[in-house]
Write an enzyme that holds these catalytic residues in place. Structure first.
Site, short mmCIF file in Angstrom:
data_model
loop_
_atom_site.label_atom_id
_atom_site.label_comp_id
_atom_site.label_asym_id
_atom_site.label_seq_id
_atom_site.Cartn_x
_atom_site.Cartn_y
_atom_site.Cartn_z
N ASP A 209 0.78 -1.25 0.00
CA ASP A 209 0.00 0.00 0.00
C ASP A 209 0.82 1.30 0.00
O ASP A 209 1.79 1.42 0.74
CB ASP A 209 -0.87 0.09 1.26
CG ASP A 209 -1.62 -1.17 1.58
OD1 ASP A 209 -1.57 -2.14 0.81
OD2 ASP A 209 -2.27 -1.19 2.65
N GLU B 187 -10.54 -2.44 4.53
CA GLU B 187 -9.19 -1.91 4.77
C GLU B 187 -9.06 -0.51 4.17
O GLU B 187 -9.83 -0.12 3.29
CB GLU B 187 -8.14 -2.82 4.12
CG GLU B 187 -8.19 -4.27 4.59
CD GLU B 187 -7.07 -5.15 4.04
OE1 GLU B 187 -6.47 -5.89 4.84
OE2 GLU B 187 -6.80 -5.12 2.82
C1 FRU Z 1 -3.94 -3.61 2.72
C2 FRU Z 1 -3.32 -4.04 4.03
C3 FRU Z 1 -3.69 -3.08 5.14
C4 FRU Z 1 -2.56 -3.27 6.12
C5 FRU Z 1 -1.38 -3.50 5.21
C6 FRU Z 1 -0.36 -4.44 5.76
O1 FRU Z 1 -3.29 -4.10 1.60
O2 FRU Z 1 -3.72 -5.36 4.35
O3 FRU Z 1 -4.95 -3.29 5.71
O4 FRU Z 1 -2.38 -2.16 6.96
O5 FRU Z 1 -1.90 -4.02 3.99
O6 FRU Z 1 0.80 -4.47 4.98
#
Ligand code: FRU
Length: 494
Positions: free
Chosen positions: A24, A206
């Site tokens: 992300d 998320e």
């Molecule tokens: C989304 C996610 C978020 C989390 C991160 C962990 O892709 O699962 O919810 O904070 O990636 O790397």
């Protein structure tokens, strides 16, 4: 790690990490003339692991300077996704009025807690910088928001809400979002919840975002919400809601069961928008992670994994179906536009090779076409291919009013059985004129149809770069009324 960014499949005009794993985008904030991009990063491997925040800065969101890792895991856990703000009035007391702090608000993920079978292993912490994000201090009294006893409690996106004079945090909590308010970024009070009975619930919620946009002189609030799995073409995708936010509660204008998608392609996830864009600019700028949890760990790249989408400007549009979110590539892309060839207006009946219309290689390019009489065709579109016969199809089927991307013969596909599946997107616009704007990099396409009303982003891995581009129309003639093929420069050339 210094390198020349020329490895096989390395994107040439998209952000990617110098080496190792990325997911992300995080903490996107504009400050003192720089766009900051942080990202979920594991510097020791090309697969997901203990999360850090990688860091880069840019003056135009296109050309990036890679900086050292900003945040390392500590005794409270890995550093998961989150946001960053400029605390202009020093409400936190972590800087001074003269030199306001940048404050990052992120999730701590305590892997030991998870392994021990606990449920409260995700909490929210903050860190601050008073040197334009070059060095970061973690706040001594972290976490600033404890876990109330629920497993998925993460990805804080914080913004200043002027009418209620407070910081508002939107947080993803399993199958809904929660809002928290704060006067100082360090102590938070719960305001409300939204979403248990709204939108898509095929997976965990998320990476939320919340911001206002104006449409026909009226202000609306837009909520972005990533969901994994449960995307329209499988795996990860980002939905949105349109409604109102009064400083406490979000109410949706859309019927509860409506699901709206920021991007229908398989490869735009966890995207959020930049904070602190100057009012004089006023744009709402978005970037997503150009991959999908279905296969992110398996894509065939050796030294690094994954890239970000192009930066996009989001806006709202009144349509017969209701207010919808529109995405357009940012104007800063003009800095990588090189020579351009006008396409001759002509009838397309069968196949037309556009490659020779250009006096330059089409491997990195932007193709824009205006098509008419599209309902006369059974199946029309753009084919990208290489000499090995590997190809990617970006098409539209008028009878079903569906766009599609077909990467079943696009090159390396057998690293995942999900990867070759045909992806589709419903067309929102009606009418017989269709415009397609397509950005072609060595390992991705981004398709903006009908001026960004429908967007599809998709990655691919041919054995040799695509160097041919064709238009096709099957079982009927359509008109190409105008079009342009523009060479795009690599951001690594300068
Ligand atoms: C989304 C996610 C978020 C989390 C991160 C962990 O892709 O699962 O919810 O904070 O990636 O790397």
């Amino acid at each position: 790690v210094a390198n020349n960014f020329q490895e096989t499949h390395r994107p040439q005009f998209h952000f990617s990490p110098p080496a190792k794993w990325m997911n992300d985008p995080n903490g996107m904030v504009y400050h003192n003339g720089e766009y900051h991009l942080f990202y979920q990063h594991y510097p020791d491997s090309t697969v997901w692991g203990p999360m850090h925040w990688g860091h880069a800065v840019s003056k135009d969101m296109i050309h990036w300077e890679h900086l050292p890792i900003a945040l390392y895991p500590d005794s409270l856990g890995y550093i998961f996704s989150g946001s960053a703000v400029v605390d202009a009035n020093n409400t936190s007391g972590l800087g001074t009025k003269e030199n306001p702090p940048m404050v990052a608000i992120y999730t701590y993920h305590l892997a030991e807690g998870e392994k021990a079978g606990k449920i409260d292993y995700q909490t929210q912490g903050i860190a601050y910088s008073t040197d334009n994000g070059r060095t970061w201090e973690k706040y001594k009294q972290n976490p600033v928001l404890k876990n109330p006893g629920i497993k998925d409690f993460r990805d804080p996106k914080v913004s200043w809400h002027e009418p209620s004079k407070q910081w508002v945090m939107i947080l993803a909590v399993a199958d809904h979002v929660e809002f928290y308010g704060s006067k100082n970024l360090t102590s938070w009070t719960k305001l409300s919840e939204f979403g248990k009975t709204y939108g898509g619930h095929g997976g965990v919620w998320e990476c939320p975002d919340l911001f206002p946009l104006t449409v026909d002189g009226k202000q609306k609030w837009v909520m972005l919400l990533s969901i994994n799995p449960g995307g329209p073409n499988g795996g990860s995708a980002t939905q949105y809601f349109i409604g109102n936010f009064d400083g406490k509660t979000f109410t949706s204008d859309n019927p509860a069961k409506t699901t709206l998608w920021v991007d229908h392609g398989t490869d735009n996830y966890a995207g959020v928008t930049w904070s602190n864009i100057p009012q004089a600019d006023g744009r709402r700028l978005f970037m997503g992670w150009m991959s999908n949890w279905l296969y992110a760990d398996d894509v065939p790249t050796d030294t690094w994994r994954s890239a970000m989408t192009l930066p996009r400007e989001l806006s709202l549009k009144n349509t017969p179906q209701g207010i919808r979110l529109v995405s357009q590539p940012v104007k800063e892309l003009s800095s990588i536009r090189a020579e351009s060839a006008d396409l001759k207006s002509q009838t397309i009946n069968g196949e037309v090779d556009l490659t020779k219309s250009a006096s330059f290689p089409v491997t990195l390019s932007e193709l824009t076409v205006s098509l008419e009489d599209i309902d006369k065709s059974k199946d029309l579109g753009i084919e990208l291919s290489n000499a090995q016969g590997q190809k990617l199809l970006i098409g539209y089927e008028p009878a079903s009013k569906q766009f599609y991307i077909d990467r079943s013969k696009s090159g390396k596909i057998d690293f995942s059985k999900e990867f070759p599946k045909k992806q589709t997107a419903p067309r929102l616009s009606t009418g017989n004129t269709l415009t397609l704007q397509v950005f072609i990099d060595v390992a991705s396409v981004e398709v903006f149809a009908d001026n960004g009303e429908t967007v599809m982003t998709s990655i691919f891995f041919p054995d040799a770069n695509y160097d041919q581009v064709k238009l096709y129309s099957k079982e009927g003639a359509i008109q190409l009324t105008s079009g342009q093929l523009t060479r795009l420069k690599s951001i690594w050339d300068q």
